[in-house]
Design an enzyme around this catalytic site. Structure first.
Site, mmCIF file in Angstrom:
data_model
loop_
_atom_site.group_PDB
_atom_site.id
_atom_site.type_symbol
_atom_site.label_atom_id
_atom_site.label_comp_id
_atom_site.label_asym_id
_atom_site.label_seq_id
_atom_site.Cartn_x
_atom_site.Cartn_y
_atom_site.Cartn_z
ATOM 1 N NE ARG A 108 -6.275 5.505 20.780
ATOM 2 C CZ ARG A 108 -5.431 4.825 20.023
ATOM 3 N NH1 ARG A 108 -4.940 3.693 20.461
ATOM 4 N NH2 ARG A 108 -5.067 5.254 18.842
ATOM 5 N NE ARG A 134 -9.953 12.454 3.944
ATOM 6 C CZ ARG A 134 -9.868 11.128 3.927
ATOM 7 N NH1 ARG A 134 -10.947 10.379 4.116
ATOM 8 N NH2 ARG A 134 -8.720 10.542 3.686
ATOM 9 N N GLY A 160 -10.204 7.786 8.315
ATOM 10 C CA GLY A 160 -11.226 8.053 7.314
ATOM 11 C C GLY A 160 -12.457 7.260 7.730
ATOM 12 N N GLY A 212 -10.608 1.115 13.093
ATOM 13 C CA GLY A 212 -10.048 1.516 14.392
ATOM 14 C C GLY A 212 -11.072 1.963 15.421
ATOM 15 C CG ASP A 237 -6.202 8.628 18.821
ATOM 16 O OD1 ASP A 237 -7.003 8.168 19.673
ATOM 17 O OD2 ASP A 237 -5.382 7.914 18.222
ATOM 18 C CG LEU A 261 -17.313 4.164 12.186
ATOM 19 C CD1 LEU A 261 -18.067 4.300 13.506
ATOM 20 C CD2 LEU A 261 -17.804 5.192 11.176
ATOM 21 N N GLY A 262 -12.560 4.597 10.751
ATOM 22 C CA GLY A 262 -11.141 4.725 11.095
ATOM 23 C C GLY A 262 -10.804 6.205 11.066
ATOM 24 C CD GLU A 292 -8.889 -1.407 4.387
ATOM 25 O OE1 GLU A 292 -8.346 -1.071 5.458
ATOM 26 O OE2 GLU A 292 -9.280 -0.579 3.554
ATOM 27 C CE LYS A 351 -0.579 2.507 6.537
ATOM 28 N NZ LYS A 351 -2.004 2.668 6.646
ATOM 29 C CG ASN A 369 -1.864 1.119 1.295
ATOM 30 O OD1 ASN A 369 -1.834 2.015 0.456
ATOM 31 N ND2 ASN A 369 -2.720 1.105 2.301
ATOM 32 C CG HIS A 382 -12.822 3.353 3.479
ATOM 33 N ND1 HIS A 382 -13.497 4.233 4.297
ATOM 34 C CD2 HIS A 382 -11.510 3.613 3.638
ATOM 35 C CE1 HIS A 382 -12.621 5.004 4.916
ATOM 36 N NE2 HIS A 382 -11.407 4.657 4.531
ATOM 37 N NE ARG A 400 -6.463 1.240 0.228
ATOM 38 C CZ ARG A 400 -6.630 2.069 1.254
ATOM 39 N NH1 ARG A 400 -5.663 2.231 2.127
ATOM 40 N NH2 ARG A 400 -7.760 2.693 1.413
#
Ligand code: ADP
Length: 404
Positions: A290, A247, A218, A336, A288, A215-216, A390, A23, A16, A186, A97
């Site tokens: 958290r 975004r 993106g 995530g 993030d 829901l990550g 993925e 990645k 990717n 996605h 990808r």
């Protein structure tokens, strides 16, 4: 992520390639295990970073990585030095990808010079992504010339959107000339997760009316009828739809005119604003979740508002997709935030009991690394958490293409 020794005799290298990162994951497609994985980041900066995970150990290096060719050379060097040995892993394909397949690709495709050219031609629709994807493909082909390379498009699963869902009500000749329509993104995750749901529930995919919430950083929603995508929240680009980490998701397009005309912002500045400085980060200062929940607990008003806006948008899409599908059997959370954030899962679906949508607070609690039903027994709509994968989906699609 689990790493293990290969359980089968073949593997697929999944790549990717982003604008400044690569990645990768060496996947055992039979067991679904990641044999090794890693990431090269800050390509082009004075000092790049490399992380390679294999045999349960993580190796980190800080080295200059001037370009993608050097990044992939470094990765192959790490496989040589630390393992696993790619020759013994019997890599039968490399799966890449690619973000934008436009109206040209509705499934995984073997890389040929013509396909490379088509990916290049689609670059105006994904100027940050397709050129980087293509660079990764070309470099990987040069370094691994003896295995077939396959491209898997983020948009392919959404080529089935009905015209009514894929068309913007923009003057037809302009839209056609400039390929302005809704492509989604996605798609590999939405397809993988919706297929997993059928297996987990032991029901025919053809019978299921599903909503998938990816829901990550993106974020996107899809409506899937009988395994076929009929709606999705991302559009021409991944900017449309849900509120995301950085975004905005949906805004009135007139916001762009207003900021250009009255705030003197250039189009590039507004692009940066809506893609990188908005969403949860734009409202709360943190992207993030958290950190967002910590701020909410401290009484931070911007963070509270960011969470409320995020949940409101999600709930609105669930209601809309329920209407699109007519009947709803399953809602699935993934990625995530979807897999880890019980506050978001509960909040997103609260108040929807009249639609038969309920979450059992005890079942919902905590992070989910395995598929989990979080709706009460007997609920009209089954609510699930299903971890996405993925890389595995890309590896299996690559095998399908080469007929292995
Ligand atoms: P992407 O692939 O789009 O970069 P991921 O699917 O990996 O993103 O999701 C990353 C996001 O998941 C993080 O930004 C964070 O908000 C969220 N996340 C990860 N772990 C947790 C957790 N334990 N609780 C809440 N949110 C989490």
């Amino acid at each position: 992520m689990s790493t293990s020794t290969p359980a089968s005799s073949t593997s697929v290298l999944v790549v990717n390639s982003g604008s400044s990162s690569v990645k990768y994951q060496l996947v055992d497609p039979a067991s679904g295990d990641a044999i090794a994985s890693g990431i090269v980041e800050r390509i082009g900066d004075a000092l790049g970073s490399v992380k390679h995970v294999a045999h349960g150990d993580t190796t980190r290096r800080e080295v200059p990585v001037p370009d993608h060719a050097e990044a992939l050379r470094l990765v192959l060097g790490l496989f040589d030095e630390i393992g696993p040995d790619l020759a013994s892993a019997n890599v039968v394909a490399v799966g890449h990808r690619v973000v934008q397949g436009g109206d040209l690709f509705d499934g995984p495709t073997l890389v040929t010079p013509e396909v490379e050219q088509q990916i290049e031609e689609l670059s105006p629709l994904a100027p940050l992504h397709n050129p980087a994807n293509l660079t990764g493909i070309r470099v990987a082909q040069a370094l691994l010339p003896d295995v077939p390379h396959v491209v898997v498009f983020d948009t392919a699963f959404f080529r089935t959107l009905p015209d009514a869902a894929a068309t913007y009500a923009v003057e037809a000749s302009v839209a056609a000339e400039h390929k302005v329509r809704r492509y989604g993104a996605h798609g590999t995750s939405h397809q993988y997760v919706s297929q997993q749901v059928a297996q987990i529930l032991d029901r025919p995919l053809e019978d299921l009316h599903q909503i998938v919430l990816h829901l990550g950083n993106g974020a996107s929603a899809s409506a899937v009828r009988g395994g076929v995508a009929v709606e999705t929240s991302m559009g021409l680009t991944p900017l449309e739809g849900l509120v995301m980490g950085t975004r905005s998701g949906d805004v009135d397009p007139a916001v762009v005119f207003h900021l250009h005309r009255n705030a003197g912002m250039s189009i590039d500045e507004i692009d940066d604003l809506l893609n990188r400085r908005s969403g949860v980060k734009g409202l709360a200062g943190e992207s993030d979740f958290r950190a967002l929940h910590d701020l909410v607990a401290e009484g931070h008003a911007g963070a509270r508002l960011a969470l409320d806006v995020y949940l409101h948008r999600l709930r609105k899409y669930v209601g809309a997709y329920h209407a699109v599908l007519g009947r709803l059997d399953v809602i699935t959370f993934t990625a995530g935030i979807g897999e880890n954030d019980d506050i978001v899962r509960l909040g997103a679906l609260s108040g929807l009991e009249a639609l038969g949508i309920e979450v059992d607070a005890a079942r919902n609690e905590g992070r989910k690394s395995e598929p989990t039903v979080i709706s009460p027994d007997g609920a009209k709509v089954t609510v699930l958490v299903v971890p996405t994968n993925e890389e595995l989906a890309i590896a299996r699609q690559a095998l399908d293409v080469i007929g292995a």
